[in-house]
Design a protein around this motif. Structure first.
Motif, PDB file in Angstrom:
ATOM      1  N   GLU A 131       0.530   5.682  -5.676  1.00  0.00           N
ATOM      2  CA  GLU A 131      -0.955   6.657  -5.322  1.00  0.00           C
ATOM      3  C   GLU A 131      -1.149   6.417  -4.060  1.00  0.00           C
ATOM      4  O   GLU A 131      -1.650   7.884  -3.507  1.00  0.00           O
ATOM      5  CB  GLU A 131      -2.091   5.404  -5.766  1.00  0.00           C
ATOM      6  N   TRP A 132      -0.598   5.628  -3.060  1.00  0.00           N
ATOM      7  CA  TRP A 132      -0.979   6.672  -1.917  1.00  0.00           C
ATOM      8  C   TRP A 132       0.159   7.513  -1.180  1.00  0.00           C
ATOM      9  O   TRP A 132      -0.181   8.754  -0.787  1.00  0.00           O
ATOM     10  CB  TRP A 132       0.058   5.274  -1.105  1.00  0.00           C
ATOM     11  N   ARG A 137       0.950  -0.652  -0.158  1.00  0.00           N
ATOM     12  CA  ARG A 137      -0.082  -0.203   0.018  1.00  0.00           C
ATOM     13  C   ARG A 137       1.282   0.974   0.119  1.00  0.00           C
ATOM     14  O   ARG A 137       0.425   2.191  -0.700  1.00  0.00           O
ATOM     15  CB  ARG A 137      -0.887   0.018   1.219  1.00  0.00           C
ATOM     16  N   TYR A 138       1.891   0.980   0.657  1.00  0.00           N
ATOM     17  CA  TYR A 138       2.380   2.483   1.343  1.00  0.00           C
ATOM     18  C   TYR A 138       3.616   2.980   0.171  1.00  0.00           C
ATOM     19  O   TYR A 138       3.612   3.894   0.476  1.00  0.00           O
ATOM     20  CB  TYR A 138       2.945   2.603   2.759  1.00  0.00           C
ATOM     21  N   SER A 198      -4.716   9.968  -4.760  1.00  0.00           N
ATOM     22  CA  SER A 198      -5.224   9.280  -6.127  1.00  0.00           C
ATOM     23  C   SER A 198      -5.606  10.447  -7.011  1.00  0.00           C
ATOM     24  O   SER A 198      -5.130   9.819  -8.259  1.00  0.00           O
ATOM     25  CB  SER A 198      -6.807   9.060  -5.523  1.00  0.00           C
TER      26      SER A 198
END
Length: 188
Positions: free
Chosen positions: A177-178, A172-173, A182
């Motif tokens: 995008e993160w 995720r991180y 977005s």
């Protein structure tokens, strides 16, 4: 929230639904003041040192937990901070984004593509060079902050915690995008 090896990230997590923004910001200021740093709450969600921003803060509520988090600019690369936020602002086109101004960059370039409210920033170490490293500053800050609490429960990360942190980082991180929001993925 901008992260850099030269800044300290601070989070308060508590049960409830009420964001006590001013309380936590004041706690950070009091800890800094105990260390001899003349920090004060700013007009927005920031903390100032001699009129310049050293901390941005935010809060969120999720599942009966409130998290207040922010950063303290200790020895961050201020040019990289300004350039990162300029790039991010042009991607999301936010009329409310505050772009810090580095003492080394031009103000005309900083406002490119976004209507913003610039905030001059400064590193704590620039004004208080007696703090030798981010790590020593962190230790002193934690001790000063601890004095404000009757009960202090440090979190000790287990191997399974660290594995979960690594999994979240990788899935995720680290994603663009993160990191940039977005709007980044749609414009690549």
């Amino acid at each position: 929230v901008y992260h850099d090896e030269g800044n300290l990230n601070v989070a308060f997590i508590e049960n409830g639904h009420s964001i006590r923004f001013d309380l936590h910001r004041e706690r950070i200021c009091q800890a800094l003041q105990q260390m001899g740093i003349a920090a004060e709450p700013g007009p927005r969600s920031d903390i100032l040192l001699q009129g310049k921003k050293i901390s941005g803060n935010a809060a969120t509520v999720s599942r009966n937990r409130v998290m207040h988090h922010g950063t303290l600019l200790f020895s961050a690369n201020l040019d990289t901070l300004a350039q990162t936020l300029i790039q991010h602002a042009s991607l999301i086109k936010s009329p409310h984004l505050q772009i810090p101004t580095s003492p080394h960059s031009s103000s005309s370039n900083q406002r490119k593509g976004v209507s913003s409210v610039p905030s001059q920033v400064v590193n704590i170490r620039e004004r208080y060079p007696r703090f030798e490293s981010t790590e020593s500053f962190q230790q002193l800050f934690i001790r000063a902050l601890q004095k404000q609490f009757d009960e202090w429960i440090p979190l000790r990360l287990t191997d399974s915690h660290l594995e979960e942190v690594a999994r979240l980082r990788d899935t995720r991180y680290r994603l663009p995008e993160w990191i940039l929001g977005s709007g980044f993925a749609a414009r690549e």
